[in-house]
Design a protein around this motif. Structure first.
Motif, PDB file in Angstrom:
ATOM      1  N   UNK A 125       2.003  15.994  -2.222  1.00  0.00           N
ATOM      2  CA  UNK A 125       3.364  15.019  -2.210  1.00  0.00           C
ATOM      3  C   UNK A 125       3.339  14.277  -1.162  1.00  0.00           C
ATOM      4  N   UNK A 126       3.150  14.851   0.006  1.00  0.00           N
ATOM      5  CA  UNK A 126       3.193  13.756   1.235  1.00  0.00           C
ATOM      6  C   UNK A 126       2.135  13.350   2.046  1.00  0.00           C
ATOM      7  N   UNK A 127       0.750  13.939   1.472  1.00  0.00           N
ATOM      8  CA  UNK A 127      -0.351  13.470   2.057  1.00  0.00           C
ATOM      9  C   UNK A 127      -0.714  13.985   3.390  1.00  0.00           C
ATOM     10  N   UNK A 181      -1.914  15.376  17.580  1.00  0.00           N
ATOM     11  CA  UNK A 181      -3.405  15.411  18.168  1.00  0.00           C
ATOM     12  C   UNK A 181      -4.380  15.103  16.766  1.00  0.00           C
ATOM     13  N   UNK A 182      -5.350  14.097  17.313  1.00  0.00           N
ATOM     14  CA  UNK A 182      -6.331  13.595  16.380  1.00  0.00           C
ATOM     15  C   UNK A 182      -7.070  14.632  15.809  1.00  0.00           C
ATOM     16  N   UNK A 183      -7.666  14.771  14.689  1.00  0.00           N
ATOM     17  CA  UNK A 183      -8.479  15.727  14.153  1.00  0.00           C
ATOM     18  C   UNK A 183      -9.813  15.556  14.206  1.00  0.00           C
ATOM     19  N   UNK A 184     -10.561  16.507  14.704  1.00  0.00           N
ATOM     20  CA  UNK A 184     -12.075  16.298  14.953  1.00  0.00           C
ATOM     21  C   UNK A 184     -12.850  15.918  13.850  1.00  0.00           C
ATOM     22  N   UNK A 223      -2.989   9.214   4.754  1.00  0.00           N
ATOM     23  CA  UNK A 223      -2.846  10.449   5.397  1.00  0.00           C
ATOM     24  C   UNK A 223      -3.208  10.305   6.828  1.00  0.00           C
ATOM     25  N   UNK A 224      -4.235   9.245   7.301  1.00  0.00           N
ATOM     26  CA  UNK A 224      -4.266   8.942   8.686  1.00  0.00           C
ATOM     27  C   UNK A 224      -3.092   8.302   9.280  1.00  0.00           C
ATOM     28  N   UNK A 268      -1.680  10.635  15.222  1.00  0.00           N
ATOM     29  CA  UNK A 268      -1.174   9.630  16.146  1.00  0.00           C
ATOM     30  C   UNK A 268      -1.824   8.594  16.416  1.00  0.00           C
ATOM     31  N   UNK A 269      -0.926   7.379  16.423  1.00  0.00           N
ATOM     32  CA  UNK A 269      -1.254   6.020  16.502  1.00  0.00           C
ATOM     33  C   UNK A 269      -1.926   5.976  18.093  1.00  0.00           C
ATOM     34  N   UNK A 270      -1.381   6.604  18.825  1.00  0.00           N
ATOM     35  CA  UNK A 270      -2.130   6.562  20.432  1.00  0.00           C
ATOM     36  C   UNK A 270      -3.598   7.316  20.267  1.00  0.00           C
ATOM     37  N   UNK A 271      -4.059   7.938  19.552  1.00  0.00           N
ATOM     38  CA  UNK A 271      -5.370   8.456  19.465  1.00  0.00           C
ATOM     39  C   UNK A 271      -6.163   7.556  18.543  1.00  0.00           C
TER      40      UNK A 271
END
Length: 310
Positions: free
Chosen positions: A69-71, A94-97, A215-216, A221-224
């Protein structure tokens, strides 16, 4: 006597159908991962489980609803993400590896000096823009003798980095040293100047765009993610910092967007006194990271560059 557990296969089929209906390509795989997570079993042993009770089914439904529903990224919902040899905690902020980063890690590991001493007596490694700690913690896991420093600016990511570092130390890995700092600060880590064997980084490198999966864009986070209009806003000062930290013969490895490999190689080639610069592709053949060796006055022409390699 309460209701009998519902067989895993039926719950998994229903979850996969809901995910597929939301356009998730890997719906069957994700359904399996969700059910294994809720039951607390390894995915390979999922079909041996007794089944799911009402509470477990409700939890599966909650995760599926958030995903479909929210991705929300599955890794955030499960709370973990694979990272090479490790499993790290991740969540909002946090960015996902990604698997591609493992190629950079393996490149560095193959070039660190051979172990010569005990724990913490080996080469110094600095991970700039460390995020969840994927690079720093993989190196510390593979090389217990290394002295690994991880630098992260953003508080939310820093919390995940500290959590993962503590978990890996509890598991027996050599503790890493965490620094709250800016990888574009030319005065960062003054006591390490000229002493570092390897500087590694997966910095924010995507040129500004809205052409990314929802979903990205909607959750990570845009900062990452973003490195300015050209993707190089962080990379350029980071290369200068790396050059000041590295000992002669030390190695630099920087991940980049698949559209900016030549530009990143050019930045490295013209800054910081590096020797031969190499571009590397990922397993799909896309430009993925650039490496270079700090010039020691006795090897390559510091302006030389090589082509793309695997």
């Amino acid at each position: 006597m309460g209701p009998r557990p519902v067989p895993v296969a039926g719950v998994m089929r229903a979850a996969a159908a809901a995910l597929a209906g939301a356009g998730i390509d890997s719906a069957a795989v994700e359904a399996r991962l969700i059910c294994a997570h809720v039951l607390g079993v390894d995915r390979s042993r999922l079909m041996l489980a007794d089944g799911l009770d009402e509470a477990a089914i409700a939890e599966v439904d909650r995760i599926v609803a958030a995903r479909a529903g929210r991705g929300v990224p599955l890794q955030y919902l499960l709370g973990t993400a694979p990272s090479g040899r490790l499993e790290l905690s991740v969540g909002p902020g946090v960015f996902i590896p990604r698997p591609e980063t493992e190629l950079l890690v393996e490149w560095i590991l193959a070039r660190l000096p051979a172990p010569t001493g005990g724990v913490g007596l080996g080469p110094v490694v600095v991970d700039l823009c460390a995020g969840s700690g994927t690079i720093a913690l993989e190196i510390a896991h593979a090389r217990p003798d290394a002295r690994v420093h991880a630098v992260e600016l953003h508080e939310a990511a820093l919390d995940w980095l500290r959590r993962n570092a503590a978990a890996r130390a509890d598991a027996g890995d050599t503790p890493i040293e965490i620094h709250h700092g800016d990888a574009t600060d030319p005065h960062l880590l003054p006591r390490l100047r000229g002493r570092v064997a390897a500087v590694v980084s997966n910095p924010p490198y995507i040129p500004l765009t809205d052409d990314l999966p929802a979903e990205v864009l909607g959750h990570e986070p845009a900062t990452a993610l973003f490195g300015g209009t050209d993707g190089l806003v962080v990379v350029v000062p980071l290369v200068d910092l790396a050059a000041s930290l590295l000992a002669p013969g030390g190695h630099l490895a920087v991940e980049h967007d698949d559209t900016t490999g030549a530009e990143v190689a050019a930045v490295v080639g013209r800054r910081g006194g590096f020797g031969t610069v190499e571009q590397h592709t990922d397993l799909a053949g896309r430009p993925r990271f650039v490496t270079a060796t700090r010039h020691d006055g006795a090897d390559d022409d510091p302006t030389a560059q090589k082509g793309i390699t695997r």
